[in-house]
Scaffold this active site. Structure first.
Site, PDB file in Angstrom:
ATOM      1  CG  HIS A 185       0.779  -1.512 -15.493  1.00 24.92           C
ATOM      2  ND1 HIS A 185       0.504  -2.769 -14.990  1.00 24.92           N
ATOM      3  CD2 HIS A 185       1.686  -1.683 -16.478  1.00 24.92           C
ATOM      4  CE1 HIS A 185       1.223  -3.658 -15.638  1.00 24.92           C
ATOM      5  NE2 HIS A 185       1.950  -3.039 -16.551  1.00 24.92           N
ATOM      6  N   GLY A 207       0.775  -1.235   0.000  1.00 23.16           N
ATOM      7  CA  GLY A 207       0.000   0.000   0.000  1.00 23.16           C
ATOM      8  C   GLY A 207       0.807   1.286   0.000  1.00 23.16           C
ATOM      9  CB  SER A 208       4.216   2.269  -0.988  1.00 24.17           C
ATOM     10  OG  SER A 208       4.334   1.874  -2.326  1.00 24.17           O
ATOM     11  CG  ASN A 209       1.465   3.535  -5.779  1.00 24.09           C
ATOM     12  OD1 ASN A 209       1.830   4.591  -6.281  1.00 24.09           O
ATOM     13  ND2 ASN A 209       2.027   2.369  -6.081  1.00 24.09           N
ATOM     14  N   GLY A 265     -10.156  -5.012 -20.721  1.00 19.62           N
ATOM     15  CA  GLY A 265      -8.855  -5.598 -21.034  1.00 19.62           C
ATOM     16  C   GLY A 265      -7.845  -5.218 -19.961  1.00 19.62           C
ATOM     17  CB  VAL A 266      -5.379  -7.215 -18.019  1.00 11.91           C
ATOM     18  CG1 VAL A 266      -4.297  -6.936 -16.981  1.00 11.91           C
ATOM     19  CG2 VAL A 266      -6.395  -8.201 -17.463  1.00 11.91           C
ATOM     20  NE  ARG A 290     -11.300 -14.564 -11.121  1.00 12.26           N
ATOM     21  CZ  ARG A 290     -10.185 -14.089 -10.576  1.00 12.26           C
ATOM     22  NH1 ARG A 290     -10.146 -12.875 -10.091  1.00 12.26           N
ATOM     23  NH2 ARG A 290      -9.107 -14.826 -10.532  1.00 12.26           N
TER      24      ARG A 290
HETATM   25  C1  GRF Z   1       2.905  -0.862  -7.770  1.00 14.07           C
HETATM   26  O1  GRF Z   1       4.117  -1.048  -8.474  1.00 14.07           O
HETATM   27  C2  GRF Z   1       1.762  -0.685  -8.736  1.00 14.07           C
HETATM   28  O2  GRF Z   1       2.122  -0.023  -9.903  1.00 14.07           O
HETATM   29  C3  GRF Z   1       1.406  -2.106  -9.050  1.00 14.07           C
HETATM   30  O3  GRF Z   1       1.531  -2.787  -7.832  1.00 14.07           O
HETATM   31  C4  GRF Z   1       2.507  -2.120  -7.017  1.00 14.07           C
HETATM   32  C5  GRF Z   1       1.820  -1.810  -5.724  1.00 14.07           C
HETATM   33  O4  GRF Z   1       2.726  -1.311  -4.762  1.00 14.07           O
HETATM   34  N1  GRF Z   1       0.074  -2.179  -9.626  1.00 14.07           N
HETATM   35  P1  GRF Z   1       2.168  -0.680  -3.424  1.00 14.07           P
HETATM   36  O5  GRF Z   1       1.253  -1.709  -2.760  1.00 14.07           O
HETATM   37  O6  GRF Z   1       1.426   0.572  -3.764  1.00 14.07           O
HETATM   38  O7  GRF Z   1       3.374  -0.413  -2.580  1.00 14.07           O
END
Ligand code: GRF
Length: 201
Positions: A117, A19-21, A151-152, A73
């Site tokens: 991504h 969860g760093s983002n 689409g992924v 799902r």
């Molecule tokens: C990030 O690199 C994001 O781009 C990808 O998964 C990773 C998640 O990292 N989809 P974090 O959990 O936000 O640290």
């Protein structure tokens, strides 16, 4: 200048891991002029490290364990979606949410669900992006914020940031440099998106 409606866009961040983002988005939302608030952090993994971080930051958290739903799902997504509704969520930001989404959820949130991504899409959708960029001998790598479609990693690109690749890069060192760029890009892209969408939400 058009007048924006009062209040901030209520955003849920969906995570599966560290969860760093998500943390970067929560921190960005503290700014007075930020157009969004993080109203919920939700994980499909009850033990996701990011949930504890979000809790410490004073954000509402929830977990909907996908294992309870076995292979269904859509049933899992209906439970997730119900929580999003309960929290009055207007925009969903996927941030390391390691689930393939069904068309049901994607269609429900079309135009209101973003993802980050770790590659310069359309290059390297899917997993192992850094190893693939290194193997290809690329001179730059980067990250992309895009709208989620069926689409992924295929949806319209909202923003990208490039980072240089260094001669001695490994997938891990490159991943770390890209992740730092992600923490800058996602808050900016989400803020721009919310400002441009506020009048139509
Ligand atoms: C990030 O690199 C994001 O781009 C990808 O998964 C990773 C998640 O990292 N989809 P974090 O959990 O936000 O640290």
């Amino acid at each position: 200048m058009p007048t924006l409606p009062p209040g901030r866009v209520r955003v849920a961040v969906l995570i599966s891991g560290s969860g760093s983002n998500m943390a970067a988005l929560v921190d960005a939302a503290r700014a007075d002029d930020c157009p969004f608030e993080i109203a919920l952090v939700l994980s499909n993994r009850p033990d996701a490290g990011g949930l504890a971080i979000a809790r410490e930051k004073g954000v509402a958290v929830a977990a909907v364990d996908h294992r309870v739903f076995a292979k269904d799902r859509e049933a899992h997504e209906r439970a997730v979606d119900a929580l999003l509704g309960e929290h009055g969520i207007e925009v969903v930001a996927l941030a390391g949410y390691m689930r393939l989404l069904t068309p049901w959820l994607v269609q429900r949130w079309t135009g209101r669900m973003l993802n980050i991504h770790p590659s310069l899409l359309p290059k390297y959708p899917g997993l192992d992006t850094h190893a693939r960029a290194l193997a290809a001998g690329d001179v730059e790598a980067g990250c992309t914020v895009h709208l989620v479609t069926e689409g992924v990693d295929e949806g319209p690109v909202l923003a990208q940031a490039a980072v240089p690749m260094l001669a001695d890069d490994t997938p891990a060192s490159l991943a770390q440099r890209v992740l730092t760029a992600e923490h800058q890009l996602y808050p900016r892209a989400l803020a721009d998106f919310c400002r441009s969408q506020m009048r139509s939400l």
